[in-house]
Design a protein around this motif. Structure first.
Motif, mmCIF file in Angstrom:
data_model
loop_
_atom_site.group_PDB
_atom_site.id
_atom_site.type_symbol
_atom_site.label_atom_id
_atom_site.label_comp_id
_atom_site.label_asym_id
_atom_site.label_seq_id
_atom_site.Cartn_x
_atom_site.Cartn_y
_atom_site.Cartn_z
ATOM 1 N N THR A 261 -3.553 102.706 35.400
ATOM 2 C CA THR A 261 -2.662 101.761 36.139
ATOM 3 C C THR A 261 -3.389 100.635 36.426
ATOM 4 O O THR A 261 -4.305 100.407 36.221
ATOM 5 C CB THR A 261 -2.512 102.620 37.605
ATOM 6 N N ALA A 323 9.483 96.585 41.052
ATOM 7 C CA ALA A 323 8.851 97.892 40.672
ATOM 8 C C ALA A 323 7.584 97.683 39.849
ATOM 9 O O ALA A 323 6.676 98.324 39.888
ATOM 10 C CB ALA A 323 9.761 98.804 39.861
ATOM 11 N N ASP A 324 7.256 96.381 39.680
ATOM 12 C CA ASP A 324 6.170 95.689 39.092
ATOM 13 C C ASP A 324 4.832 95.793 39.774
ATOM 14 O O ASP A 324 4.883 95.114 40.799
ATOM 15 C CB ASP A 324 6.494 94.573 38.460
ATOM 16 N N PHE A 325 4.140 96.676 39.558
ATOM 17 C CA PHE A 325 2.614 96.828 40.583
ATOM 18 C C PHE A 325 2.114 95.690 40.886
ATOM 19 O O PHE A 325 1.468 95.406 41.850
ATOM 20 C CB PHE A 325 2.092 97.837 39.930
ATOM 21 N N ARG A 389 3.676 95.646 30.049
ATOM 22 C CA ARG A 389 4.634 95.788 31.047
ATOM 23 C C ARG A 389 4.727 97.208 31.502
ATOM 24 O O ARG A 389 4.808 97.505 32.635
ATOM 25 C CB ARG A 389 6.018 95.267 30.603
ATOM 26 N N GLU A 390 4.667 98.046 30.649
ATOM 27 C CA GLU A 390 4.975 99.352 31.065
ATOM 28 C C GLU A 390 3.816 100.052 31.867
ATOM 29 O O GLU A 390 3.996 101.014 32.660
ATOM 30 C CB GLU A 390 4.996 100.392 29.753
ATOM 31 N N ARG A 391 2.483 99.380 31.573
ATOM 32 C CA ARG A 391 1.387 99.940 32.369
ATOM 33 C C ARG A 391 1.668 99.771 33.969
ATOM 34 O O ARG A 391 1.167 100.467 34.852
ATOM 35 C CB ARG A 391 0.269 99.346 31.723
ATOM 36 N N SER A 392 2.350 98.445 34.244
ATOM 37 C CA SER A 392 2.500 97.819 35.668
ATOM 38 C C SER A 392 3.918 98.497 36.038
ATOM 39 O O SER A 392 4.061 97.930 37.193
ATOM 40 C CB SER A 392 2.154 96.303 35.796
ATOM 41 N N ASN A 393 4.572 99.348 35.367
ATOM 42 C CA ASN A 393 5.801 99.729 36.003
ATOM 43 C C ASN A 393 6.818 98.850 35.961
ATOM 44 O O ASN A 393 7.843 99.130 36.430
ATOM 45 C CB ASN A 393 5.674 100.376 37.073
ATOM 46 N N SER A 395 9.862 96.906 33.880
ATOM 47 C CA SER A 395 10.939 97.379 32.707
ATOM 48 C C SER A 395 10.380 96.886 31.329
ATOM 49 O O SER A 395 9.844 95.617 31.354
ATOM 50 C CB SER A 395 12.439 96.678 33.251
#
Length: 461
Positions: A261, A323-325, A389-393, A395
């Protein structure tokens, strides 16, 4: 016979004296302006002590412990943060009103040349090192020299993207050690051109990449750290095919991995899985915890121990998806000069590792460089961007352009000292300031120009 140079020493040369490593070798425990023995480096242990002294200097707040990251952040600020502390010299950098008498510019200059002198001593005495260690130790030294000259060149010279690299001035290029009275004139040099300094940076980092081990000791460089910094240099020079190749060397090594994360990439007691090169800190050895140190300024006051001097305006951040952390990696706290504010979570805790270059940057560098060079070195750019991007949620995207990758880079590396250099290489304005504005370049410290008449001052000062 011992030689004194106290009455001759100049402010510039105080910065490059051999007072580099008091803790590692008492024989080298020499204060600026005191007596030294010119031949005091006598064996491999002494050479290693100088090298470790250079690494120790990187931790200093005038280097990567604070100002190598914080000052570019302040200069590139467009309202996303505010320096609200009582140290007016920092406010001047955010306001782009710094002076040629700035103690910050002076400190960065002096610490840079002190570090460079440490490694110049190592290189000059490399024949004292055993055959088994000789090449790797020189590579270590040349990595540090390349890193420091890149930092100094960026801060005190116009960007490579401005052109005229054979006439625009950067900083003096000093490649010989200054250890005794007769060496002092070596420090009184004119500023070398941006082109000359960049050529030396590349030569040092290429040597380091070829000769450093694949795994560095904790806090030490590896060959992949050299490749990572090389990717930055090539990006600055617009050599995007080479930047992609250098970043690809790091990624394809499989020596690093993105943390599970985003938050786990920061505030760690030891390097995270994605730290390619990082500054080590403990409660006994750190960049400062009262009036200096990046975590001191960026961290909230209680219970984090920071001054809380840099508050974040959440309404002025780059656009993050809900949703981006990364868009939520902030916390509410207070500081010595503010009752309530938001702070970045990146520099929250004291005594933690300071990442200098992370794997996420390499993915974004490879993606952008491949797009600009028209190549597909290592991977498709879209895959690299979506990996981050996926690591930070965030899209996943269906397509990318260079501008999309740059926007992703700003989101990912915000408050890590990268934004100014990205804007400069892409010729982007910082608010109302053009990328070549005089006030986006530091002044040559007045203290240095007073002593060395060969130094010319930057425009605007």
């Amino acid at each position: 016979m011992m030689k004194s140079y106290k009455k001759y020493i100049a402010p510039f040369l105080l910065a490059v004296s051999v007072a580099g490593l008091p803790a590692c070798n008492k024989k080298l425990d020499v204060a600026p302006g005191s007596y030294i023995v010119p031949d005091q480096v006598q064996n491999e242990s002494d050479v290693r002590a100088e090298l470790l002294g250079a690494y120790s200097n990187l931790q200093h707040y005038d280097a990567y412990g604070e100002r190598a990251i914080l000052i570019p952040d302040l200069l590139s600020d467009e309202g996303e943060s505010s320096f609200v502390g009582t140290f007016f010299t920092y406010t001047q950098y955010q306001d782009k009103s710094q002076l040629k008498t700035s103690s910050i510019a002076e400190g960065i200059w002096q610490r840079g040349y002190k570090t460079i002198n440490n490694v110049n001593i190592v290189i000059a005495n490399i024949n004292l090192v055993s055959a088994a260690n000789k090449t790797a130790m020189e590579a270590d030294a040349r990595f540090i020299r390349g890193l420091m000259y890149f930092n100094l060149c960026n801060l005190f010279g116009k960007p490579y993207s401005a052109g005229a690299v054979t006439t625009n001035l950067a900083v003096p290029l000093i490649l010989e050690p200054i250890i005794a009275q007769e060496d002092l004139p070596k420090g009184l040099q004119a500023r070398a051109t941006v082109d000359a300094v960049h050529k030396q940076i590349v030569a040092d980092l290429v040597f380091a990449a070829a000769n450093l081990p694949e795994e560095g000791d904790r806090g030490r460089a590896s060959k992949y750290a050299a490749f990572a910094i090389l990717s930055r240099v090539y990006m600055a020079e617009g050599l995007y095919n080479k930047a992609a190749e250098a970043a690809n060397e790091v990624i394809q090594s499989d020596a690093f991995g993105l943390t599970s994360t985003f938050d786990k990439a920061f505030n760690n007691a030891v390097n995270s899985s994605e730290d390619i090169f990082a500054i080590q800190q403990t409660n006994q050895s750190n960049a400062g915890t009262v009036n200096n140190g990046i975590q001191t300024f960026y961290g909230g006051y209680d219970p984090y121990g920071g001054r809380g001097d840099i508050i974040i305006d959440l309404t002025r951040l780059p656009a993050y998806e809900p949703a981006d952390f990364r868009g939520t990696f902030f916390y509410e706290n207070y500081g010595l000069a503010v009752d309530d504010g938001f702070y970045t979570g990146k520099w929250r805790d004291q005594y933690k590792v300071i990442p200098v270059v992370r794997l996420a940057e390499m993915y974004l560098t490879r993606a952008e460089s491949n797009l600009r060079a028209g190549t597909n070195i290592g991977a498709e750019p879209l895959d690299d961007v979506n990996m981050v991007r996926e690591r930070s949620n965030a899209s996943t995207l269906g397509a990318v352009t260079p501008d999309i990758v740059v926007a992703e880079r700003i989101r990912e590396l915000l408050f890590e000292g990268d934004k100014l250099w990205t804007y400069k290489r892409l010729k982007k304005n910082v608010g109302t300031y053009t990328y070549i504005d005089d006030m986006l370049v530091l002044p040559i410290p007045q203290r240095e120009t007073d002593v060395n008449t060969k130094l010319t001052q930057n425009p605007g000062y």
